[in-house]
Design an enzyme around this catalytic site. Structure first.
Site, PDB file in Angstrom:
ATOM      1  N   GLY A   1     -14.342  -0.387  23.706  1.00  0.00           N
ATOM      2  CA  GLY A   1     -13.630   0.818  24.121  1.00  0.00           C
ATOM      3  C   GLY A   1     -13.336   0.801  25.602  1.00  0.00           C
TER       4      GLY A   1
ATOM      5  N   GLY B   1     -16.038  -0.307  27.994  1.00  0.00           N
ATOM      6  CA  GLY B   1     -16.468  -1.687  27.877  1.00  0.00           C
ATOM      7  C   GLY B   1     -16.828  -2.007  26.443  1.00  0.00           C
ATOM      8  N   SER B   2     -17.439  -3.152  26.254  1.00  0.00           N
ATOM      9  CA  SER B   2     -17.759  -3.590  24.895  1.00  0.00           C
ATOM     10  C   SER B   2     -19.252  -3.456  24.645  1.00  0.00           C
ATOM     11  CB  SER B   2     -17.359  -5.045  24.711  1.00  0.00           C
ATOM     12  OG  SER B   2     -16.009  -5.199  25.052  1.00  0.00           O
ATOM     13  N   VAL B   3     -19.591  -3.313  23.372  1.00  0.00           N
ATOM     14  CA  VAL B   3     -20.990  -3.139  22.997  1.00  0.00           C
ATOM     15  C   VAL B   3     -21.405  -4.300  22.093  1.00  0.00           C
ATOM     16  CG1 VAL B   3     -22.666  -1.597  21.933  1.00  0.00           C
ATOM     17  CG2 VAL B   3     -20.668  -0.655  23.076  1.00  0.00           C
TER      18      VAL B   3
ATOM     19  N   ASP C   1     -16.457  13.579  26.480  1.00  0.00           N
ATOM     20  CA  ASP C   1     -15.769  12.698  25.537  1.00  0.00           C
ATOM     21  C   ASP C   1     -16.430  12.740  24.156  1.00  0.00           C
ATOM     22  OD1 ASP C   1     -13.816  11.026  24.648  1.00  0.00           O
ATOM     23  OD2 ASP C   1     -14.669   9.208  25.507  1.00  0.00           O
TER      24      ASP C   1
END
Ligand SMILES: *[C@@H]1O[C@H](CO)[C@@H](O)[C@H](O)[C@H]1NC(C)=O
Ligand SMILES: *[C@@H]1O[C@H](CO)[C@@H](O)[C@H](O)[C@H]1NC(C)=O
Ligand SMILES: *[C@@H]1O[C@H](CO)[C@@H](O)[C@H](O)[C@H]1NC(C)=O
Ligand SMILES: *[C@@H]1O[C@H](CO)[C@@H](O)[C@H](O)[C@H]1NC(C)=O
Ligand SMILES: *[C@@H]1O[C@H](CO)[C@@H](O)[C@H](O)[C@H]1NC(C)=O
Ligand SMILES: *[C@@H]1O[C@H](CO)[C@@H](O)[C@H](O)[C@H]1NC(C)=O
Ligand SMILES: *[C@@H]1O[C@H](CO)[C@@H](O)[C@H](O)[C@H]1NC(C)=O
Ligand SMILES: *[C@@H]1O[C@H](CO)[C@@H](O)[C@H](O)[C@H]1NC(C)=O
Ligand SMILES: *[C@@H]1O[C@H](CO)[C@@H](O)[C@H](O)[C@H]1NC(C)=O
Ligand SMILES: *[C@@H]1O[C@H](CO)[C@@H](O)[C@H](O)[C@H]1NC(C)=O
Ligand SMILES: *[C@@H]1O[C@H](CO)[C@@H](O)[C@H](O)[C@H]1NC(C)=O
Ligand SMILES: *[C@@H]1O[C@H](CO)[C@@H](O)[C@H](O)[C@H]1NC(C)=O
Length: 838
Positions: free
Chosen positions: A530, A533-535, A645
């Site tokens: 997202g 960043g990335s998970v 958010d």
């Protein structure tokens, strides 16, 4: 309520007894000591001209019109078999009116299982009330001899009271409930309602009960241990059991703790209801009196099950399997040797019996029938039930039952983490109705059967019934298991980073970048991506799983990063995802979170397969969890934190579908980074509250987003659905239209039967959402108010605006990282991701 002859002393003495022969009008509401009443000397009022015939021989009578109460001898099924009972009757001008067959309605009986031919009741000179059949021995007694009883009173509410000379009750029928509660009656800890075995058989009591215990109110089968089908758990204060109870007050089963009424509502009941009864089918029904037809009608079915009638333990009798279409079958009627037979071929709902009874002397000839998609009411209806064995494989579960003589069936429930083969195992000592329902397909039943010794060792032919889909799922689980094991040789390097002297206190660990590379196998297993960043999935040295979030483009932020990590790391709440650790090394900024096996909420609510559809209780619980999490951020933690958010992608689910809010506090981080595009507007289009365009931002923007998420959960529809025609694309618009047309129920997820069954509650949830979506942010409730509403302590106001005035956007400075934000005139921003899911 008018009392019969309330102006007179309203007492009855022995000398008046003879007057009974003259008529019914002389029944009094109270009586003194040393009085005897023989059924044979009281004329009876018969009701109806068909059968069954009911008749009443009143001794005490109280009230006028409906409800009036008669205490006396009642025969229900046979003219010559009497109960000493309290029944609701209709009186007209102080006489029992026998025109209507709706009476008598028995609400209490002394000798419920022991009807008598010629009963005699005596209030002795010692103050004992005793019941005998003819000249027989004492069959029932209040045991109040020598306790200073001076008289007997039938009260307005239908309570039979033996009182002393201070007018204090020594004994009262309300303390010995049968199967009914009348208006004003309590159920205290230790008391229960128990129905008879059937409508026509009064001689035996059912195993069903509605029991008040020190842990709550439970509708259950009274086996050992009890099998609960409707739990209402209550945390009672540690006070006298008598001061903790529920009471049937007008319109409500109200909860009293420490003699104080708790909250505004416990269980709501239509206010015209006059009595409620736990019936032989396990339903608790409230009855009201229809004065137009002079008939009783069911005002409410109070303990409504999630699974329709199939959720009641006696619906298909013992061993009967209840299916979605309401049919009852026996466990093995699908072919091959039948281990079970129907108790009555014409009435499958009476259940099944074992052709060869189970015998622990012949354990070697026992086997367990494996039946796929079979479930049981105990655990299906009670998310808090504790399994007999937790975290076991289905083989362990089956073995545990096979080896245990008192076990008649076992149920293996797959854990909701489909990546693991660990499940819960429930063992039963009695088997009541079983369930084979589409929405409950995560468990396997093992039913113990006895093979007659000559067919011993038979193979388990029913294993085939276990669907192939289930089979392949287990194959998948095994493959995943292998992958999991092979990735265990990982290490956490938990050492200080010499770059920074700042220390993060508390439990938050500091990781080096290299150690995180190892933990995540060089960032190979991506869980999500997202805007932030990335998970990636990672496994720590101790074997526990974590989610590692690699933040993009924040390399230059150092001090504020640590400050925020400190804040986020110090926040602990069950409904917030826990920060385990972090890494800040040269330009790398990473956060390590607890791993949430069931991923993000969007995967579950927009899922097309009904197999994974969440039921109403799960959805309600998720909404509740989100509300609690946000409430904590807004109002309970040291510093108010706005999430900014909230959306399904940022709600994560653990293995038990407890929801936790993720990514809180990150918006603040981004805010400090002036290079980002989100400085003017942040969050995800569609979830943004209107005031983002103008006014100052408060926590009410999270409330708005929460409202949107509630809409999505209840409707199971995405906020923007491009597969719909243009007027149905935007969910909030659809909601507004349905609300204005007065059709909120059309908005509920129509694919889920369970949701339809709980329509009233779901509609109320939509009203909460509407409240959260109020265009004027000051009219929106706070999260703590929402929690109170969900707890049933407050109601949603009636003056809601369904306009949600969301002004169309003419321009925006917000930009998605990869794409332009498109917009359409009729709808607000279309969904593009400004900040990403985990
Ligand atoms: C019944 O009791 C009342 C007082 O409770 C008394 O006034 C009355 O005389 C009593 N009657 C008899 C017959 O004992
Ligand atoms: C009550 O009794 C009176 C006189 O017997 C009768 O006229 C009236 O219809 C009765 N009321 C009802 C509701 O049955
Ligand atoms: C009275 O005592 C007997 C014997 O102890 C008991 O069986 C009975 O249930 C008691 N009656 C009531 C109404 O409690
Ligand atoms: C009997 O019950 C009635 C109605 O509940 C009440 O008004 C009255 O005081 C009671 N009488 C006695 C003697 O307790
Ligand atoms: C009533 O039920 C009991 C227990 O189930 C049974 O033993 C008895 O025969 C039944 N009586 C009648 C009249 O059906
Ligand atoms: C009863 O009220 C207290 C205080 O208002 C609350 O903490 C508790 O949770 C309530 N109990 C129930 C079962 O509602
Ligand atoms: C119960 O109520 C009494 C009197 O109102 C009060 O003194 C006591 O503290 C309460 N106990 C609990 C456990 O709430
Ligand atoms: C509850 O009360 C009982 C006696 O009233 C006492 O023995 C017990 O310790 C109390 N339990 C707790 C948890 O306070
Ligand atoms: C209430 O009743 C339960 C059993 O029903 C008992 O274990 C508990 O000790 C009682 N509590 C008090 C305060 O009397
Ligand atoms: C219960 O309340 C309703 C309205 O609040 C009222 O119409 C009704 O008469 C009440 N019933 C009883 C039995 O008090
Ligand atoms: C479940 O069992 C597995 C293997 O037996 C074990 O590694 C795991 O820690 C257990 N999980 C829980 C929650 O007990
Ligand atoms: C045997 O099964 C019963 C239920 O049928 C269960 O309550 C009990 O815990 C089991 N015993 C063992 C040792 O597992």
């Amino acid at each position: 309520m008018l009392t019969h002859r309330s102006s007179s002393p309203a007492t009855l003495c022995l000398s008046l007894l003879g007057l009974y022969f003259l008529g019914l009008v002389l029944s009094q509401p109270t009586a003194n000591l040393s009085t005897t009443w023989a059924a044979s000397s009281i004329s009876s009022v018969s009701f109806g001209n068909g059968s069954p015939v009911g008749s009443v021989k009143p001794i005490l009578l109280r009230g006028n019109d409906v409800p009036s109460f008669a205490c006396g001898f009642v025969s229900m099924l046979s003219e010559t078999s009497y109960l000493f009972a309290i029944s609701i009757v209709y009186t007209n001008a102080s006489q029992i009116d026998q025109t209507y067959t709706a009476f008598p309605e028995v609400v209490w009986a002394a000798n419920r299982n022991n009807p008598m031919v010629n009963p005699t009741l005596e209030l002795t000179s010692e103050g004992d009330l005793i019941l005998k059949d003819g000249d027989g021995p004492v069959a029932w007694s209040t045991n109040t001899s020598g306790k200073s009883v001076v008289g007997l009173n039938l009260t307005d509410s239908g309570n039979l009271v033996l009182f002393d000379d201070n007018n204090v009750p020594v004994w009262q029928s309300f303390d010995h409930p049968m199967d009914s509660l009348v208006l004003g009656q309590k159920l205290t800890i230790g008391q229960k309602l128990v129905p008879s075995v059937s409508e026509t058989n009064w001689t035996a009591q059912s195993l069903l009960s509605l029991s008040m215990t020190s842990t709550g109110l439970f509708a259950q089968m009274d086996t050992n241990p009890p099998q609960v089908y409707y739990p209402v758990r209550i945390n009672f204060p540690n006070t006298s059991n008598d001061s903790n109870y529920i009471e049937f007050v007008n319109g409500t089963l109200a909860l009293f703790t420490n003699s104080t009424r708790n909250g505004s509502v416990f269980i709501n009941i239509p206010s015209a209801s006059l009595f409620m009864r736990l019936e032989y089918d396990g339903h608790l029904r409230a009855y009201e009196f229809d004065t137009a037809k002079y008939q009783w009608t069911v005002a409410a079915d109070i303990l409504v099950r999630d699974y329709g009638d199939c959720g009641y333990p006696t619906v298909c009798g013992q061993y009967g399997i209840c299916t979605s279409n309401g049919q009852c079958t026996c466990p093995d009627s699908n072919g091959g040797t039948n281990y079970f037979k129907q108790t009555n071929d014409r009435h499958p709902n009476l259940g099944c019996y074992e052709e060869v009874p189970l015998s622990c002397d012949n354990l070697q000839f026992q086997s367990l029938l494996e039946l796929g998609d079979l479930s049981y009411f105990t655990y299906s209806t009670d998310p808090q039930s504790t399994p007999d064995l937790a975290n076991v494989t289905k083989v362990n579960c089956k073995d545990a039952c096979a080896k245990n003589c008192s076990c008649k069936a076992a149920f293996y429930v797959r854990g909701s983490n489909i990546r693991s083969d660990a499940g819960s195992c429930y063992l039963l000592s009695e088997v009541f109705s079983l369930m084979n329902l589409e929405q409950l397909n995560n468990s396997i039943g093992y039913i113990k059967v006895q093979n007659s010794s000559n067919k011993g060792g038979k193979t388990n032919r029913l294993g085939l019934i276990l669907g192939s889909s289930l089979g392949s799922l287990f194959a998948l689980i095994i493959v995943i298991g292998v992958i999991k094991v092979s990735s265990r040789k990982r290490e956490v390097v938990d050492e200080a980073d010499e770059d920074h002297l700042d220390q993060v206190p508390g439990m938050v660990m500091r990781f080096t970048y290299d150690s995180l590379k190892v933990i995540t196998e060089d960032f190979s297993k991506k869980l999500g991506e997202g805007g932030f960043g990335s998970v990636f999935e990672g496994i720590l040295k101790d074997g526990s799983k974590v989610a590692v979030k690699r933040l993009d483009g924040l390399g230059h932020i150092k001090k504020s990063f640590l400050a925020e990590v400190e804040t986020i790391g110090s926040i602990h709440h069950v409904n917030l995802v826990t920060l385990v650790g972090f890494c800040t090394e040269s330009s790398h900024r990473l956060l390590v979170y607890e791993y949430m096996p069931n991923g993000s909420l969007d995967k579950w609510i927009f899922c097309i397969s009904s197999e994974y559809a969440l039921n109403w209780q799960q959805r309600r619980k998720i909404i509740y969890d989100i509300a609690k999490g946000l409430n904590y951020l807004h109002e309970e933690c040291r510093r108010k934190i706005l999430h900014l958010d909230i959306k399904p992608q940022n709600i994560l689910l653990d293995e038990n579908f407890n929801a936790k809010v993720a990514d809180f506090g990150l918006s603040k981080l981004i805010d400090r980074d002036k290079s980002q595009v989100m400085t003017t507007m942040r969050g995800t289009p569609g979830y943004l509250a209107p005031e983002w365009l103008s006014a100052a931002i408060t926590e009410k923007v999270d409330v708005y987003s929460f409202g949107v998420v509630v809409l999505e959960i209840v409707s199971a529809r995405k906020l923007f659905d491009n597969s719909q025609d243009s007027e149905n694309t935007y969910l909030v618009g659809v909601f507004r239209r349905k609300a204005e047309e007065g059709g909120l129920s059309d908005f509920i997820d129509s694919h889920s039967e369970d949701m339809r069954l709980n329509e009233a509650q779901a509609v109320n949830m939509l009203r909460i959402a509407a409240w959260c979506l109020q265009g004027d942010s000051t009219k929106r409730p706070s999260m703590s108010t929402i929690v109170k509403v969900l707890d049933g302590l407050m109601d949603v106001p009636d003056d809601l605006e369904y306009d949600f005035s969301y002004p169309p956007l003419m321009k925006t400075s917000a930009k998605a990282p990869q794409e332009e934000v498109p917009y359409a005139a009729s709808t607000p921003l279309l969904p593009s991701v400004l900040s990403g899911p985990r």
